[in-house]
Design a protein around this motif. Structure first.
Motif, PDB file in Angstrom:
ATOM      1  N   GLY A   1      34.350  61.437 -37.917  1.00 32.97           N
ATOM      2  CA  GLY A   1      34.630  62.380 -36.839  1.00 32.97           C
ATOM      3  C   GLY A   1      33.374  62.675 -36.048  1.00 32.97           C
ATOM      4  O   GLY A   1      32.263  62.549 -36.548  1.00 32.97           O
TER       5      GLY A   1
ATOM      6  N   GLU B   1      35.148  66.996 -31.745  1.00 31.53           N
ATOM      7  CA  GLU B   1      36.412  66.260 -31.688  1.00 31.53           C
ATOM      8  C   GLU B   1      37.112  66.420 -33.019  1.00 31.53           C
ATOM      9  O   GLU B   1      36.558  66.080 -34.061  1.00 31.53           O
ATOM     10  CB  GLU B   1      36.174  64.762 -31.408  1.00 31.53           C
ATOM     11  CG  GLU B   1      35.500  64.479 -30.091  1.00 31.53           C
ATOM     12  CD  GLU B   1      36.387  64.765 -28.908  1.00 31.53           C
ATOM     13  OE1 GLU B   1      37.611  64.766 -29.046  1.00 31.53           O
ATOM     14  OE2 GLU B   1      35.836  65.005 -27.824  1.00 31.53           O
TER      15      GLU B   1
ATOM     16  N   PRO C   1      38.631  60.371 -29.654  1.00 31.37           N
ATOM     17  CA  PRO C   1      37.551  60.194 -30.620  1.00 31.37           C
ATOM     18  C   PRO C   1      36.828  58.854 -30.539  1.00 31.37           C
ATOM     19  O   PRO C   1      35.669  58.756 -30.910  1.00 31.37           O
ATOM     20  CB  PRO C   1      38.256  60.338 -31.978  1.00 31.37           C
ATOM     21  CG  PRO C   1      39.442  61.175 -31.692  1.00 31.37           C
ATOM     22  CD  PRO C   1      39.877  60.792 -30.303  1.00 31.37           C
TER      23      PRO C   1
END
Length: 130
Positions: free
Chosen positions: A37, A41, A104
């Motif tokens: 990650g 986000e 992402p």
């Protein structure tokens, strides 16, 4: 407007990403990839992706939510043009839930609602023309 798109992904919001990984990997025998990650986000948490048939991805984000928030069908805009598609939907009175924003993986995404409030999404790959 979306006649030249295909389903690119189906997104699930899950309570526990590790439990989800074990289930889909061990029970369903899907080949999952854990993606790191990014800060800001999806809360910076890792997320999972599995490639299904016909180029459709299954994507899992750990996120608070209630049953019915997902899955979300994601239309892939292979030729780009996400800004124009969102403007066209808005001009037809479609409710835009999330304006064009970064996905992402560096692509672009936007969410909209159907008349019953189901969220649908569109995605444009990184580098495709806006």
């Amino acid at each position: 407007m979306l006649t030249k798109t295909g389903i690119g992904a189906i997104v699930f919001y899950v309570a526990d990403i590790d439990r989800t990984e074990v289930f889909y990997r061990d029970s369903l025998e899907l080949d999952l990839t854990r993606m790191p990650g990014e800060e800001g986000e999806a809360g910076g948490a890792d997320w999972l992706m599995a490639e299904a048939a016909n180029g459709v991805s299954l994507i899992f984000f750990q996120q608070d939510g209630k049953r019915g928030d997902s899955p979300v069908v994601v239309f892939h805009l292979e030729e780009g043009g996400i800004d124009g598609v969102v403007e066209g939907l808005a001009s037809k009175g479609v409710t835009i839930v999330t304006p064009v924003s970064h996905a992402p993986d560096g692509g672009l995404t936007a969410d909209f609602a159907d008349p019953d409030g189901h969220t649908l999404s569109m995605y444009q790959s990184p580098g495709a023309p806006r």
